[in-house]
Design a protein around this motif. Sequence first.
Motif, PDB file in Angstrom:
ATOM      1  N   ARG A 336       0.851  -1.190   0.000  1.00  0.00           N
ATOM      2  CA  ARG A 336       0.000   0.000   0.000  1.00  0.00           C
ATOM      3  C   ARG A 336       0.884   1.237   0.000  1.00  0.00           C
ATOM      4  O   ARG A 336       1.734   1.404   0.868  1.00  0.00           O
ATOM      5  CB  ARG A 336      -0.921   0.008   1.214  1.00  0.00           C
ATOM      6  CG  ARG A 336      -1.941   1.168   1.198  1.00  0.00           C
ATOM      7  CD  ARG A 336      -2.962   1.030   2.294  1.00  0.00           C
ATOM      8  NE  ARG A 336      -2.377   1.279   3.614  1.00  0.00           N
ATOM      9  CZ  ARG A 336      -2.914   0.871   4.753  1.00  0.00           C
ATOM     10  NH1 ARG A 336      -4.027   0.164   4.729  1.00  0.00           N
ATOM     11  NH2 ARG A 336      -2.334   1.142   5.911  1.00  0.00           N
ATOM     12  N   MET A 337       0.661   2.111  -0.970  1.00  0.00           N
ATOM     13  CA  MET A 337       1.474   3.313  -1.106  1.00  0.00           C
ATOM     14  C   MET A 337       0.933   4.389  -0.163  1.00  0.00           C
ATOM     15  O   MET A 337      -0.154   4.918  -0.353  1.00  0.00           O
ATOM     16  CB  MET A 337       1.450   3.811  -2.555  1.00  0.00           C
ATOM     17  CG  MET A 337       1.893   2.769  -3.574  1.00  0.00           C
ATOM     18  SD  MET A 337       3.482   1.988  -3.189  1.00  0.00           S
ATOM     19  CE  MET A 337       4.540   3.411  -3.081  1.00  0.00           C
ATOM     20  N   GLU A 338       1.697   4.693   0.883  1.00  0.00           N
ATOM     21  CA  GLU A 338       1.301   5.705   1.851  1.00  0.00           C
ATOM     22  C   GLU A 338       1.657   7.114   1.371  1.00  0.00           C
ATOM     23  O   GLU A 338       1.013   8.086   1.763  1.00  0.00           O
ATOM     24  CB  GLU A 338       1.977   5.439   3.198  1.00  0.00           C
ATOM     25  CG  GLU A 338       1.698   4.055   3.773  1.00  0.00           C
ATOM     26  CD  GLU A 338       0.242   3.878   4.141  1.00  0.00           C
ATOM     27  OE1 GLU A 338      -0.379   4.852   4.597  1.00  0.00           O
ATOM     28  OE2 GLU A 338      -0.283   2.764   3.966  1.00  0.00           O
ATOM     29  N   ALA A 339       2.680   7.229   0.527  1.00  0.00           N
ATOM     30  CA  ALA A 339       3.081   8.515  -0.041  1.00  0.00           C
ATOM     31  C   ALA A 339       3.878   8.240  -1.310  1.00  0.00           C
ATOM     32  O   ALA A 339       4.409   7.139  -1.506  1.00  0.00           O
ATOM     33  CB  ALA A 339       3.912   9.331   0.953  1.00  0.00           C
ATOM     34  N   THR A 340       3.945   9.224  -2.166  1.00  0.00           N
ATOM     35  CA  THR A 340       4.651   9.058  -3.439  1.00  0.00           C
ATOM     36  C   THR A 340       5.618  10.211  -3.652  1.00  0.00           C
ATOM     37  O   THR A 340       5.429  11.316  -3.143  1.00  0.00           O
ATOM     38  CB  THR A 340       3.667   9.000  -4.627  1.00  0.00           C
ATOM     39  OG1 THR A 340       2.851  10.174  -4.621  1.00  0.00           O
ATOM     40  CG2 THR A 340       2.780   7.767  -4.535  1.00  0.00           C
ATOM     41  N   GLY A 341       6.657   9.907  -4.426  1.00  0.00           N
ATOM     42  CA  GLY A 341       7.610  10.921  -4.854  1.00  0.00           C
ATOM     43  C   GLY A 341       7.579  11.043  -6.363  1.00  0.00           C
ATOM     44  O   GLY A 341       6.610  10.646  -7.024  1.00  0.00           O
ATOM     45  N   LEU A 342       8.652  11.592  -6.931  1.00  0.00           N
ATOM     46  CA  LEU A 342       8.735  11.685  -8.387  1.00  0.00           C
ATOM     47  C   LEU A 342       8.875  10.285  -8.985  1.00  0.00           C
ATOM     48  O   LEU A 342       9.673   9.481  -8.504  1.00  0.00           O
ATOM     49  CB  LEU A 342       9.925  12.554  -8.795  1.00  0.00           C
ATOM     50  CG  LEU A 342       9.836  14.044  -8.428  1.00  0.00           C
ATOM     51  CD1 LEU A 342      11.143  14.746  -8.794  1.00  0.00           C
ATOM     52  CD2 LEU A 342       8.662  14.697  -9.147  1.00  0.00           C
ATOM     53  N   PRO A 343       8.110   9.962 -10.032  1.00  0.00           N
ATOM     54  CA  PRO A 343       8.204   8.629 -10.629  1.00  0.00           C
ATOM     55  C   PRO A 343       9.434   8.499 -11.534  1.00  0.00           C
ATOM     56  O   PRO A 343       9.967   9.484 -12.044  1.00  0.00           O
ATOM     57  CB  PRO A 343       6.907   8.516 -11.434  1.00  0.00           C
ATOM     58  CG  PRO A 343       6.574   9.930 -11.798  1.00  0.00           C
ATOM     59  CD  PRO A 343       7.050  10.778 -10.657  1.00  0.00           C
ATOM     60  N   ASP A 344       9.842   7.248 -11.713  1.00  0.00           N
ATOM     61  CA  ASP A 344      10.948   6.932 -12.618  1.00  0.00           C
ATOM     62  C   ASP A 344      10.695   5.533 -13.168  1.00  0.00           C
ATOM     63  O   ASP A 344      10.168   4.661 -12.465  1.00  0.00           O
ATOM     64  CB  ASP A 344      12.291   6.980 -11.883  1.00  0.00           C
ATOM     65  CG  ASP A 344      13.474   6.891 -12.837  1.00  0.00           C
ATOM     66  OD1 ASP A 344      13.853   5.745 -13.191  1.00  0.00           O
ATOM     67  OD2 ASP A 344      14.006   7.938 -13.214  1.00  0.00           O
ATOM     68  N   LYS A 345      11.052   5.318 -14.434  1.00  0.00           N
ATOM     69  CA  LYS A 345      10.775   4.026 -15.052  1.00  0.00           C
ATOM     70  C   LYS A 345      11.557   2.889 -14.406  1.00  0.00           C
ATOM     71  O   LYS A 345      11.220   1.712 -14.570  1.00  0.00           O
ATOM     72  CB  LYS A 345      11.085   4.079 -16.548  1.00  0.00           C
ATOM     73  CG  LYS A 345      12.554   4.339 -16.866  1.00  0.00           C
ATOM     74  CD  LYS A 345      12.774   4.386 -18.373  1.00  0.00           C
ATOM     75  CE  LYS A 345      14.237   4.606 -18.718  1.00  0.00           C
ATOM     76  NZ  LYS A 345      14.467   4.641 -20.183  1.00  0.00           N
ATOM     77  N   ARG A 346      12.601   3.205 -13.597  1.00  0.00           N
ATOM     78  CA  ARG A 346      13.368   2.159 -12.907  1.00  0.00           C
ATOM     79  C   ARG A 346      12.746   1.760 -11.576  1.00  0.00           C
ATOM     80  O   ARG A 346      13.196   0.805 -10.940  1.00  0.00           O
ATOM     81  CB  ARG A 346      14.801   2.639 -12.676  1.00  0.00           C
ATOM     82  CG  ARG A 346      15.641   2.772 -13.932  1.00  0.00           C
ATOM     83  CD  ARG A 346      16.936   3.495 -13.643  1.00  0.00           C
ATOM     84  NE  ARG A 346      16.717   4.910 -13.294  1.00  0.00           N
ATOM     85  CZ  ARG A 346      17.677   5.736 -12.893  1.00  0.00           C
ATOM     86  NH1 ARG A 346      18.914   5.282 -12.776  1.00  0.00           N
ATOM     87  NH2 ARG A 346      17.392   6.989 -12.615  1.00  0.00           N
ATOM     88  N   ASP A 347      11.700   2.503 -11.105  1.00  0.00           N
ATOM     89  CA  ASP A 347      11.025   2.132  -9.858  1.00  0.00           C
ATOM     90  C   ASP A 347      10.454   0.720  -9.977  1.00  0.00           C
ATOM     91  O   ASP A 347      10.041   0.291 -11.066  1.00  0.00           O
ATOM     92  CB  ASP A 347       9.885   3.113  -9.551  1.00  0.00           C
ATOM     93  CG  ASP A 347      10.395   4.539  -9.325  1.00  0.00           C
ATOM     94  OD1 ASP A 347      11.577   4.671  -8.980  1.00  0.00           O
ATOM     95  OD2 ASP A 347       9.600   5.475  -9.498  1.00  0.00           O
ATOM     96  N   SER A 348      10.413   0.008  -8.846  1.00  0.00           N
ATOM     97  CA  SER A 348       9.913  -1.374  -8.902  1.00  0.00           C
ATOM     98  C   SER A 348       9.363  -1.794  -7.544  1.00  0.00           C
ATOM     99  O   SER A 348       9.872  -1.421  -6.499  1.00  0.00           O
ATOM    100  CB  SER A 348      11.024  -2.337  -9.336  1.00  0.00           C
ATOM    101  OG  SER A 348      12.106  -2.302  -8.413  1.00  0.00           O
ATOM    102  N   ILE A 349       8.287  -2.592  -7.597  1.00  0.00           N
ATOM    103  CA  ILE A 349       7.692  -3.239  -6.423  1.00  0.00           C
ATOM    104  C   ILE A 349       7.363  -4.664  -6.849  1.00  0.00           C
ATOM    105  O   ILE A 349       6.638  -4.864  -7.826  1.00  0.00           O
ATOM    106  CB  ILE A 349       6.394  -2.539  -5.970  1.00  0.00           C
ATOM    107  CG1 ILE A 349       6.588  -1.040  -5.814  1.00  0.00           C
ATOM    108  CG2 ILE A 349       5.866  -3.154  -4.682  1.00  0.00           C
ATOM    109  CD1 ILE A 349       5.289  -0.286  -5.646  1.00  0.00           C
TER     110      ILE A 349
END
Length: 456
Positions: A336-349
Amino acid sequence: MLCSSCFLTKVLYNYYRKITIMEIEIQAELLKEAKESIDAAKNYKVELEQRLQGLNQARKQINSSALQTRSALQHHFKELKASVIKLLDERLTFLLQEVNKVEEESIRPLDDCQKLIEHGVNTAEELLREGEAAVLCGTAEEKLRNFTKKAMQIQLDSLPEVPSLVEVPCLSVQLDEPFLDFVKNRISTHGVIASQPPVQLEELTERPGGILVRWCKDDDDFVPQEYRLQFCKSAAGHFEDVYSGPDTEFIVLHLDPNVNYTFRVCARGEGHTEWSPWSIPQTAYTTLSAHEWITGCEGFSLSSRRDMALRNDSPTCSVLYSKEPTYTSGQTLTFRMEATGLPDKRDSIGVCVEPQNGCDSLQRDQAVCISSNGAVFVNGKEMTNQLPCVSTGSLVTFDMEVVSFGSANDAASFKLRVIISSGNREVVFDWLLDQPCEALYFGCSFVYPGWKVLVF
């Protein structure tokens, strides 16, 4: 050759021997059947005793719930009666005070007028006495002159105004006659006895460090607007709210493993302010320890329970893994995403077979993941299907089940059916692994700070 008597003896011996063997076999069969009947009777007795125990529990539930309902009714109507009597007494006191106030304010000007008239009567009587005395003297001109002068000063032709009866208050009370009928109708319909609560617990499923609680409506005529879930440690016995809202399921987290917890749920009907009766309490426990992130990873800060990770301001970009391989097939892993930052295509979950140091993303071999932009990667290759972008409050779930173990000659002998869900969409695919894997690691990576993710 045998003589006839010997032959006969042998025949008779064989005959009786066969009869004896048959009798033994029959006796053995009867003994076997008797033992089976005894075992069946024992099992039958155990089943009947269990049913008796179930009947006793059902009877106990009916009797105890009836006792509690009687007590609740008596307490409620006792308080209601006291409150109504108090309100009626207060209203009576207020109305009597209003009567006193109006009476006092209305009498005051009459009293003033009465004093003025009484003063005039006294003055007139005094004047009469002086006049009669002056007339009796006859020859005393001075007395007659003074009397006449005094009479002119009194203005005997000026009389005070006395209000008519229509001009002064005539107190009365206006009572709402239909009010008693209204009260009777409300009292006659106040309170409803229900044999079953309108909402019941449906399912209690263990989750890592928690329990998934599902409930359902048990009354077709009941229209729920909001639900309320409570739980307590069975030993403590003090229920506390854990959820309130429109959903019919909720994961209760931060529970101790192998500890009994009792749950109950109620609902508030549409257009009502009061809550319905509580459902029948049910007890459950989880044997699964809570998922935890590993400590000491540069770039991430963890919560005290180590189930929430925050991407900090460190310039280092690496993958944060779980402490142990705690995710197994058949379970649901939720981020569950409690907060977000700037996105990037290398992000992963996602999940992986084992941690690999030096990687900055789970977009690699032996791993499946979803990026912050919704792209899905399997063994480092992006799929054509894409999920919604991850935002604050998003839930990303992983469900896996073993499809086949394959054979020893297959290079990829272990196959998992993977379902990744985000928002209202999901992707389904088969993930081939080189060897069977009993449990998987989970992990995440974010290039920019501000991302906060809870795992359960």
